[in-house]
Scaffold this motif. Structure first.
Motif, mmCIF file in Angstrom:
data_model
loop_
_atom_site.group_PDB
_atom_site.id
_atom_site.type_symbol
_atom_site.label_atom_id
_atom_site.label_comp_id
_atom_site.label_asym_id
_atom_site.label_seq_id
_atom_site.Cartn_x
_atom_site.Cartn_y
_atom_site.Cartn_z
ATOM 1 N N PRO A 101 0.052 -22.025 -4.925
ATOM 2 C CA PRO A 101 0.463 -23.212 -4.620
ATOM 3 C C PRO A 101 1.973 -23.241 -4.945
ATOM 4 C CG PRO A 101 -1.221 -23.756 -6.024
ATOM 5 C CD PRO A 101 -0.860 -22.375 -6.128
ATOM 6 N N THR A 102 2.691 -23.913 -4.212
ATOM 7 C CA THR A 102 4.047 -24.431 -4.080
ATOM 8 C C THR A 102 4.759 -24.593 -5.279
ATOM 9 O OG1 THR A 102 4.388 -24.748 -1.678
ATOM 10 C CG2 THR A 102 6.317 -25.192 -3.058
ATOM 11 N N PRO A 103 4.061 -25.341 -6.422
ATOM 12 C CA PRO A 103 4.670 -25.671 -7.714
ATOM 13 C C PRO A 103 4.507 -24.328 -8.585
ATOM 14 C CG PRO A 103 3.269 -27.691 -6.997
ATOM 15 C CD PRO A 103 3.341 -26.454 -5.855
ATOM 16 N N GLU A 104 3.447 -23.667 -8.434
ATOM 17 C CA GLU A 104 3.543 -22.574 -9.221
ATOM 18 C C GLU A 104 4.402 -21.484 -8.939
ATOM 19 O OE1 GLU A 104 -0.446 -21.212 -9.854
ATOM 20 O OE2 GLU A 104 -1.528 -23.252 -9.880
ATOM 21 N N LYS A 105 4.709 -21.374 -7.507
ATOM 22 C CA LYS A 105 5.747 -20.380 -7.181
ATOM 23 C C LYS A 105 7.157 -20.713 -7.690
ATOM 24 C CE LYS A 105 3.861 -18.988 -2.572
ATOM 25 N NZ LYS A 105 3.867 -19.124 -1.437
ATOM 26 N N MET A 106 7.231 -22.170 -7.627
ATOM 27 C CA MET A 106 8.773 -22.584 -8.286
ATOM 28 C C MET A 106 8.714 -22.315 -9.554
ATOM 29 S SD MET A 106 9.039 -26.130 -5.736
ATOM 30 C CE MET A 106 10.689 -26.141 -5.829
ATOM 31 N N GLU A 107 7.615 -22.548 -10.408
ATOM 32 C CA GLU A 107 7.747 -22.307 -12.007
ATOM 33 C C GLU A 107 8.043 -20.751 -12.067
ATOM 34 O OE1 GLU A 107 4.000 -23.879 -13.486
ATOM 35 O OE2 GLU A 107 4.312 -25.924 -12.841
ATOM 36 N N LYS A 108 7.587 -19.926 -11.483
ATOM 37 C CA LYS A 108 7.697 -18.558 -11.473
ATOM 38 C C LYS A 108 9.087 -18.081 -11.109
ATOM 39 C CE LYS A 108 2.929 -16.945 -11.255
ATOM 40 N NZ LYS A 108 2.616 -15.590 -11.597
ATOM 41 N N MET A 109 9.875 -18.706 -10.145
ATOM 42 C CA MET A 109 11.089 -18.568 -9.580
ATOM 43 C C MET A 109 12.102 -19.287 -10.730
ATOM 44 S SD MET A 109 10.859 -19.460 -5.564
ATOM 45 C CE MET A 109 12.106 -20.869 -5.687
ATOM 46 N N VAL A 110 11.620 -20.283 -11.592
ATOM 47 C CA VAL A 110 12.558 -20.905 -12.518
ATOM 48 C C VAL A 110 12.616 -19.950 -13.700
ATOM 49 C CG1 VAL A 110 12.609 -22.620 -14.502
ATOM 50 C CG2 VAL A 110 12.261 -23.389 -12.086
ATOM 51 N N ILE A 111 11.420 -19.251 -14.157
ATOM 52 C CA ILE A 111 11.643 -18.137 -15.182
ATOM 53 C C ILE A 111 12.431 -17.102 -14.700
ATOM 54 C CG2 ILE A 111 10.030 -16.644 -16.039
ATOM 55 C CD1 ILE A 111 7.948 -18.730 -16.238
ATOM 56 N N ILE A 112 12.341 -16.517 -13.509
ATOM 57 C CA ILE A 112 13.112 -15.498 -13.131
ATOM 58 C C ILE A 112 14.647 -15.727 -12.976
ATOM 59 C CG2 ILE A 112 13.503 -13.978 -10.891
ATOM 60 C CD1 ILE A 112 10.490 -14.170 -10.418
ATOM 61 N N MET A 113 14.592 -17.080 -12.416
ATOM 62 C CA MET A 113 16.416 -17.332 -12.528
ATOM 63 C C MET A 113 16.892 -17.551 -13.927
ATOM 64 S SD MET A 113 16.145 -20.282 -9.435
ATOM 65 C CE MET A 113 17.736 -20.077 -8.805
#
Length: 159
Positions: A101-113
């Protein structure tokens, strides 16, 4: 300076996330050949190669050699840690990344950033410590080399 650091962090994170998303998609891995080998290269030897080129261009004085050794070994260690972190992040994304789901993808993106920002901050500190000991002429050479090197790496990542 702070604004450009934030911009660089964001761009770095977005590019990595985009690449990771693409890499996680089934059937998107191109075959390894001469055309895309530069994208697959180990960052440690690439960093060591750029450092050797930079050292030659800077024409360091004997009094600057100790600072160079510290700078180059710290950057090589950063490259090693960065490569390990990227592999860990790829594993954390998992094969089902595209189906999250989009919110989970975004959480992973935050960790990477955040990870990208941490590495960039450490690299900036290492660079500043060395850069402060350079002459005005050497700083100009360093800046031109960094700009060219950065642009070339960005072009490679965009292919």
């Amino acid at each position: 300076m702070k604004n450009s650091l934030v911009t660089a962090c964001l761009m770095s994170g977005l590019m990595f996330v985009g690449a990771a998303s693409y890499a996680a998609s089934p059937g998107t891995q191109p075959p390894l050949n001469a055309a895309n080998a530069s994208q697959q290269q180990d960052p440690v030897p690439a960093t060591q190669k750029r450092l050797a080129e930079l050292k030659q261009k800077l024409n360091l004085k004997p009094a600057q050699q100790a600072a160079w050794v510290t700078f180059s070994s710290d950057l090589a260690a950063q490259a090693t840690m960065r490569a390990q972190s990227k592999e860990k992040m790829k594993g954390a994304l998992g094969p089902d990344y595209q189906n999250l789901p989009t919110p989970e993808k975004m959480e992973k993106m935050v960790i990477i950033m955040r990870s990208n920002a941490d590495f960039l901050s450490k690299t900036a500190s290492i660079t500043k410590a060395f850069y402060d000991g350079l002459s005005t002429e050497q700083k100009t050479i360093f800046d031109l080399f960094a700009k060219t090197s950065w642009n070339n790496r960005m072009k490679e990542q965009m292919r």
